[in-house]
Design an enzyme around this catalytic site. Structure first.
Site, PDB file in Angstrom:
ATOM      1  N   ILE A   1       1.512  -7.172  -5.511  1.00  0.00           N
ATOM      2  CA  ILE A   1       1.493  -7.040  -4.042  1.00  0.00           C
ATOM      3  C   ILE A   1       0.378  -7.467  -3.629  1.00  0.00           C
ATOM      4  CG2 ILE A   1       3.822  -5.247  -3.439  1.00  0.00           C
ATOM      5  CD1 ILE A   1       1.380  -3.218  -3.465  1.00  0.00           C
TER       6      ILE A   1
ATOM      7  N   GLU B   1      -5.103   3.160  -6.214  1.00  0.00           N
ATOM      8  CA  GLU B   1      -5.556   3.885  -5.735  1.00  0.00           C
ATOM      9  C   GLU B   1      -6.920   4.387  -5.798  1.00  0.00           C
ATOM     10  OE1 GLU B   1      -1.314   5.371  -4.890  1.00  0.00           O
ATOM     11  OE2 GLU B   1      -1.319   4.191  -6.487  1.00  0.00           O
TER      12      GLU B   1
ATOM     13  N   PHE C   1       0.689  -1.145  -0.293  1.00  0.00           N
ATOM     14  CA  PHE C   1      -0.283  -0.046   0.175  1.00  0.00           C
ATOM     15  C   PHE C   1       0.577   0.934  -0.481  1.00  0.00           C
ATOM     16  CE2 PHE C   1      -2.012  -3.011   2.664  1.00  0.00           C
ATOM     17  CZ  PHE C   1      -3.007  -3.626   1.350  1.00  0.00           C
TER      18      PHE C   1
ATOM     19  N   ARG D   1      -9.474   0.660 -19.210  1.00  0.00           N
ATOM     20  CA  ARG D   1      -9.828  -0.633 -19.240  1.00  0.00           C
ATOM     21  C   ARG D   1     -10.135  -1.710 -18.517  1.00  0.00           C
ATOM     22  NH1 ARG D   1      -6.350  -3.996 -23.802  1.00  0.00           N
ATOM     23  NH2 ARG D   1      -6.874  -6.015 -24.358  1.00  0.00           N
TER      24      ARG D   1
END
Lengths: 713, 185
Positions: A471, A671, A245, A594
């Site tokens: 991640i 995000e 993050f 997309r």
């Protein structure tokens, strides 16, 4: 080559690494069983500012199993004045320069470390190290009116600290309708489930670090430079990363601690921070105090926006978030001033956390827009639509695509916005007051240069290598899909290798740039490979390999305003007696280009919206004015959303065909899901009970005073 | 069995195999599994019993293995994520593992082994009729895992934090398996 009818991209492919994760086979940074492994445990400073005067390691060294104590006296000297090409990597250097000086810049700083043959011995040894300090007065609390805060030259997104178009302050003063409100957001921690961990091993002057890392290639640059090595002498392996993050997008102290400790004892050393250590050594989202002034005509058209934010950084690094940046382009106001200030305190260094700047900044902006809608008596969606710009209001550049209005409209239809009674505290269900809120979301769509290699094997298989990190985003899966389509073969014939610095130049999994950047290089390499195969008239027995680099392609992109947009909706209920706040449902509608894999894309967005819920109602690292650092250091006192806190969180992607982005036409979705989420919830709380809470998180004690009056009705 | 002042020999049946391991008396079950036995599927997220990533089944019940000293587990039967597929009789994947994949009930994967072990424990608790904080009639308990609804599953799975926010998929995966056969297979 024939064209396959079924394309892998766009299909909801199950994660290619899912099986490894559900069986426990996936190997994370602390899980490489090297021969002769030792364990390091940091000793952290107990003062917030001053100097280490003495370190007595005799008691620690006498403990069974303790091999050595790493101190400023025996640590390898690092090239601390090194210059690095990317400013955000340079910014990591001061915190990586472990034990190179005796100065203490924050509480929790590593001042020594114990290396032992077992974890238990290392930990006990660390408790036996006696550190003497010369302590100085410190300041660890952020204040809006602190005159030592200053406007930096540039902030984290490379934009200037102060940006003004028109005469915003005058236009605000002359506007017929004005909102002037101050909001605050606290320090927040990434809290990835895998704590920051590293296993380091030296072979002569070659260093390998198995690192919990969002960007293995980028990380190899400061690490190698600090040791005075060439980047090729440092291998970073990040096959599986247990969340990041943003907090693992640059190497942090535990990575360097493992390397320095391994250097000292000449054997492999591993380090995993425990949760309390993580709160001071792995960066955090800076607290912000933000003043928003919106001036509007009576018809809702914005005349002026003044957005001022003050944030903190450490004395080691000037890190200023872009908390005011989205304000410059979300709405078509003619006169706008955005000013970010930073105050350098005796605190741990803050850094990136999912949507740095935009998450707290858009919370404040979108709360203020909601306040303006209430003031005007306008529907908050209509108010936003009325201020929709035709081109980027700041730069004048065309939008490559922008569908904020579509997201608001689609969300309104799906959420059931129509017929909403805007009057606060107008909806009561038994003991609950129910409210709904909306907010806009924006996150820029960037792409960085990357390299990739594609290899054809004689047996018909393909191996594609790119220095990406997965991640939890699904990057490994999506890159496999991209490669399969580019090679025009089924997924099963493609293996994508990621997670190693030695693969070559590649950006990190951060800033929502990863997939767009890596995919471009993967597509290019695969295309070049097909050409090479054709030239050779087939794949030779030894295979065929090509390399691609997108530096020129990225450099040739036309100047445009590129970003993802979205609309966040929330419904909350507040118990009129207890003040308990529950989020019944959240809906996010996103126009982010997309969608390469609807299954993993949905998980990313829903996960980020969940983090937004957590930000709205739970997360706060309490500054500790007395001792510095934070008062709460673990998951019992720093709350993040648990399963029972999360009910119905849903997201929808609008179709968007944007030819001006990058090769895959995607905008990056890591995000944007958190942006606006907290504002939608805060606005819903206002709608539910009629109280505007301007300081996150919104807690029971914040809403209870407003409930006194409502209870007797 | 105490070897000296600081070390003991501990016998555990782990994933169906008897193991004897020498441990530091301070070692947790989690560190013994990960560092001593190479079973790194159980994860260390907080070492404080606050996140659930280390959850394993000990004598059929879910435990935070970071809060359990290895010496205190002596003689116990442990199932870790590496042994979960074997619970179905040596199958390829346990039904719950398949459901996690299908519902994308994971992202980074670090909490996943703990989530799966915890869900197996939770379903077994429900099979025994144990109520949760949100059970309407706590004295009556619940009528098996198949009777659990999303509300119950969320509550019962709240000891396992997923920072990636895969809760929706986790609940869907657990419900699917609970409804099918209570997680027994």
């Amino acid at each position: 080559m024939s064209t396959t009818t079924q394309r892998a991209t766009g299909a909801p492919i199950v994660r290619v690494d899912g099986r490894a994760k559900v069986t426990g086979a996936a190997q994370y940074a602390y899980e490489y069983p090297l021969e002769n492994m030792a364990y390091a445990w940091p000793v952290q400073s107990t003062i917030a500012k001053g100097r280490v005067e003495s370190i007595d390691d005799s008691a620690a060294l006498a403990r069974p199993g303790v091999i050595a104590v790493l101190t400023p006296d025996n640590v390898a000297r690092l090239q601390v004045d090194v210059e690095l090409p990317l400013p955000f990597l340079a910014a990591a250097v001061p915190d990586l320069s472990l034990l190179q000086s005796r100065e203490v810049a924050f509480r929790g700083q590593i001042v020594a470390a114990v290396i032992a043959t077992s974890l238990e011995a290392a930990r006990e040894g660390a408790g036996a190290v006696e550190v003497g300090y010369e302590e100085q007065a410190h300041d660890a609390v952020l204040r809006f009116d602190d005159d030592r805060a200053y406007v930096p030259g540039v902030v984290n997104d490379f934009s200037p600290g102060n940006v003004e178009r028109g005469e915003a302050d005058r236009a605000f003063a002359e506007a017929p309708v004005r909102i002037d409100a101050t909001y605050s957001t606290p320090a927040e921690h990434a809290v990835p489930m895998e704590p920051h961990s590293a296993t380091a091993a030296w072979d002569g002057d070659r260093l390998t670090i198995y690192n919990s890392d969002q960007g293995p290639f980028y990380s190899s640059l400061p690490i190698s430079a600090l040791f005075g090595l060439d980047p090729g002498q440092v291998e970073i392996v990040a096959e599986y990363v247990g969340g990041g993050f943003g907090s693992k997008a640059a190497p942090r102290p535990p990575t360097m601690l493992a390397a320095l400790a391994a250097r000292l004892v000449d054997r492999p050393v591993k380090v995993a921070l425990n949760r309390p250590q993580s709160f001071s050594l792995t960066t955090y989202r800076t607290p912000t105090i933000q003043r928003l002034r919106l001036g509007a005509e009576r018809d809702g058209r914005l005349a002026a926006i003044v957005h001022e934010s003050v944030q903190q950084s450490s004395t080691l690094v000037e890190y200023t978030e872009q908390s005011v940046s989205s304000t410059r382009l979300l709405y078509a106001a003619p006169d706008v001033r955005t000013t970010a200030r930073v105050r350098r305190l005796d605190v741990p260094t803050p850094g990136w956390l999912r949507a740095p700047g935009d998450a707290p900044g858009v919370y404040a902006l979108e709360s203020a827009v909601d306040e303006l809608a209430v003031e005007l008596g306008m529907d908050p969606i209509e108010l936003r639509v009325r201020n929709e710009p035709d081109a980027d209001p700041e730069t004048g550049q065309p939008f490559s695509s922008r569908n904020l209005v579509g997201a608001l409209r689609e969300g309104a239809a799906r959420f059931g916005w129509e017929g909403r009674d805007p009057a606060p505290a107008s909806r009561r269900e038994g003991n609950w007051l129910v409210g709904t809120g909306v907010a806009a979301a924006h996150y820029p769509a960037l792409v960085f240069p990357s390299t990739a290699q594609a290899r054809a094997e004689a047996d018909g298989g393909f191996v594609v290598r790119v220095g990406a990190a997965d991640i939890g985003t699904g990057a490994r899966t999506v890159l496999t899909q991209v490669a399969a389509d580019a090679l025009d073969v089924p997924l099963e014939r493609v293996r994508v290798d990621i997670g190693r610095a030695s693969i070559g130049v590649a950006p990190f999994a951060g800033g929502s740039i990863g997939t767009a950047s890596w995919s471009w290089a993967v597509e290019k390499a695969c295309g070049a490979l097909l050409d090479a195969v054709q030239e050779h008239g087939g794949v030779p027995p030894e295979g065929l390999e090509v390399q691609a680099d997108t530096t020129e392609d990225v450099g040739a992109l036309a100047e445009m305003s590129r970003g993802g947009y979205g609309a966040q909706f929330a419904e909350v209920r507040v118990d009129v007696d207890t003040g308990q706040i529950r989020v019944d449902r959240m809906l996010g509608v996103f126009a982010t280009g997309r969608v390469l894999n609807p299954r993993t894309a949905r998980s990313q967005i829903v996960g980020a919206m969940t983090m937004g819920l957590s930000m709205a109602l739970m997360e706060i690292a309490e500054p500790d004015p007395e001792f510095g650092d934070f008062a709460n250091h673990d998951l019992a006192s720093y709350h993040v959303a648990s399963n029972a806190d999360v009910r119905d969180v849903d997201c929808v992607f609008l179709h968007e065909d944007d030819k001006n982005l990058n090769s895959i036409g995607g905008k990056g979705i890591g995000e944007i899901g958190i942006v606006g989420a907290a504002a939608a919830i805060a606005n819903a709380v206002h709608h539910a009970i009629g109280l505007r809470v301007r300081d996150l998180p919104i807690r029971i004690e914040d809403v209870r005073p407003a409930l006194q009056d409502l209870r007797v009705r | 069995m105490l070897q000296d002042d600081t070390r003991s020999e501990v016998s555990l049946r782990i994933n169906g195999v008897d193991r004897t391991v020498g441990v530091d008396n301070r070692a947790t079950l989690l560190d013994t599994l990960r560092e001593g036995l190479g079973l790194t599927g159980a994860k260390k997220g907080c070492d404080h019993g606050q996140c659930g990533a280390c959850t394993v089944l000990l004598d059929g019940r879910r435990v935070n293995s970071c809060l359990q000293l290895a010496v205190a587990a002596d003689g116990g039967e442990v199932v870790t994520i590496e042994g979960v597929a074997g619970l179905e009789g040596g199958g390829d994947l346990h039904a719950l593992q398949r459901a996690f994949l299908e519902h994308d009930a994971l992202q980074c994967g670090y909490c996943t082994p703990g989530q799966i072990c915890s869900a197996l424990g939770a379903m077994a608790e429900a099979e025994r009729g144990w109520p949760s904080h949100v059970t309407g009639d706590t004295s009556a308990g619940v009528a098996g895992a198949a009777s659990l609804d999303a509300y119950e599953v969320r509550e019962r799975m709240s000891g396992n934090i997923c920072r990636c926010g895969a809760y929706g998929g986790i609940v869907a995966a657990v419900l699917e398996v609970a409804e099918a056969d209570g997680g027994r297979s």
